[in-house]
Design an enzyme around this catalytic site. Structure first.
Site: not given
Length: 497
Positions: A136, A264, A267, A336-338, A396-397, A431, A460
């Site tokens: 993801k 987890h 993030s 689960e590293p991203g 979002f992040d 916007d 992300y």
């Protein structure tokens, strides 16, 4: 704030001579006296753009090794990331002379050797823990290919991510369906694909799995303290420890095979001690499993690994495992590293497409200001990527990307003496939330047509970009310009999907 001041680009290109035959700045004396002054200056400018400092040119660019080419994908080039950022700017200038629409389009440069370097770093610091890359975070096809070739597993959150990884020839046993709340059709499809490992944190999930994938290997996801993380996943997922005995009892009643525990810490976790607390809770869940008649053999320590704190986190995690799981002969440990793998691998270049400044403003006027307010921008710059594109990471992040000048007035050389002023940077859409930087320091001579760059744009970002207002998602140029470039190319060539 004043209305938008419409400016002509400070860089115009009209090539009447072949400037691309040399990487040395042109000297006006070498040109015909009849050649117009404007064209001499333009070509001298572009020749400067072509000249790249020797410290970022890798010797391997001079060898005869071919680029990596995968059918259907862009080639993987060689050379330092900065070289390709500059080449992208020059390519945009070339396209502009040909009246190409959207010639100055923003673009990424991805250095895959950084992903490789992070993998070596992981194996050195956490050799006992198998990384399952969180797709993801960035499902880039080359990132997935490289990690698949390196033997990592994959954390998938949807049927689409599962199909993308399996299409590379990855064995289903190397996947974990790490979404505790899945559509029934997704569970059924994962059963057909042979993906058995999957997480759960509620009773309804157990009923769904019992109906359509009774042979699944289940992992109970427990709730941990994620209060020190950028993204608090515990707000949505994770079974409190007090509920675990009942969940395991229901799984046993449904004749389901629960093989372990996952957690987890959130993030983007900057508190390494959160992992120690989570491992302690996992130990309690393991004991609950034994009471329910299970003998757990898998511990999934999740994600949250940050580049700046990785060594500290690895140390805390290893100590916690030693304390709470001293006998690990029959225990498989995965993670689960991203963002750890990809955040710093991608950079973004964006073009300044408009500017809004006080009427009749001049450099002299700004320099005469007695007190420059560093907190209130005096000029607004508009670039051709924003929060609906690459910079969705802001919304979002919770990221705060900061720009640096890639080209100024047509030159890649930005003197340290250039005055700075408080500025804001905005995306291209209509916007008003499309703000990239509410306040940052940029050169007072920055103009339309100049370029800004942003590092750490691999996590992300492109995965959640949209085409709002008709703006296209920025494309990626790939390179292997880092320390392990040759190894990366060999790994990619050896991988057959």
């Amino acid at each position: 704030m004043s209305q938008v001041e419409v400016l002509r680009s400070s860089v115009t290109f009209d090539f009447d001579i072949d400037i691309f035959t040399s990487c040395s700045p042109c000297s006006p004396s070498t040109l015909s006296a009849s050649f117009p002054r404007e064209k001499r200056l333009t070509n001298a400018l572009v020749s400067e753009l072509l000249s790249v400092p020797s410290h970022i040119v890798r010797a391997e660019e001079d060898d005869e090794e071919e680029d990596v080419v995968v059918p259907g994908l862009p080639p993987v080039l060689r050379g330092h990331r900065d070289v390709h950022l500059r080449r992208g700017v020059m390519k945009a200038a070339e396209l502009a002379t040909e009246n190409e629409p959207d010639a100055e389009k923003a673009f990424y440069v991805a250095d895959l050797s950084y992903v490789y370097q992070q993998h070596l770093r992981w194996k050195k610091n956490l050799p006992e823990i198998e990384p399952f890359y969180a797709v993801k975070c960035n499902p880039d096809p080359y990132v997935l290919r490289l990690l698949a070739a390196l033997g990592t597993g994959f954390d998938c959150a949807s049927n689409g991510e599962i199909n993308q990884v399996l299409s590379l020839g990855v064995d289903p046993s190397r996947l974990i369906f790490a979404n505790p709340c899945k559509a029934t059709s997704f569970i059924r499809q994962s059963a057909k694909a042979g993906v058995d490992k999957m997480t759960f944190d509620n009773t309804d999930e157990l009923y769904k799995i019992a109906r359509v994938h009774p042979g699944a290997k289940l992992v109970v996801r427990i709730l941990t303290d994620d209060s020190k993380s950028l993204c608090r996943l515990g707000l949505k997922f994770g079974a409190p420890l007090v509920t675990v005995p009942a969940l395991l009892a229901k799984a046993k009643e449904l004749n389901l095979d629960v093989i372990g525990v996952s957690f987890h810490v959130g993030s983007g976790c900057f508190d390494s001690n959160a992992f120690a607390d989570a491992v302690m809770r996992a130990r309690a869940a393991f004991d609950m499993g034994k009471d329910a008649g299970y003998n757990f053999t898998l511990l999934d320590v999740g994600g949250g690994f940050e580049d700046p704190t990785f060594e500290a986190t690895a140390s805390v995690l290893k100590n916690a495992l030693e304390e709470f799981f001293p006998a690990r002969e029959n225990l498989r440990i995965i993670a689960e590293p991203g963002r750890y793998y990809v955040a710093k691998a991608f950079s973004l270049a964006a073009n300044v497409i408009a500017r809004r400044a006080p009427p009749n403003s001049t450099e002299a006027a700004w320099s005469q200001e007695t007190d420059t307010d560093s907190e209130h921008p005096t000029v607004m710059y508009y670039i051709n990527d924003g929060v609906y594109g690459a910079f969705n990471c802001i919304l979002f992040d919770h990221q705060t990307p900061q720009p640096y000048v890639l080209s100024l007035n047509g030159s890649f050389h930005v003197p340290s003496t250039v005055p700075l002023r408080a500025s804001s940077v905005w995306g291209p859409t209509c916007d008003s939330i499309d703000c990239v930087c509410s306040v940052t320091q940029l050169p007072s001579t920055l103009q339309v047509g100049d370029w800004l760059a942003f590092d750490n744009m691999g996590a992300y970002t492109v995965c959640a970009a949209s085409q709002f207002n008709g703006f296209q998602v920025s494309k990626v140029t790939y390179t292997t310009g880092g320390e392990h470039g040759k190894e990366v190319r060999e790994v990619l060539r050896s991988f057959v999907a």
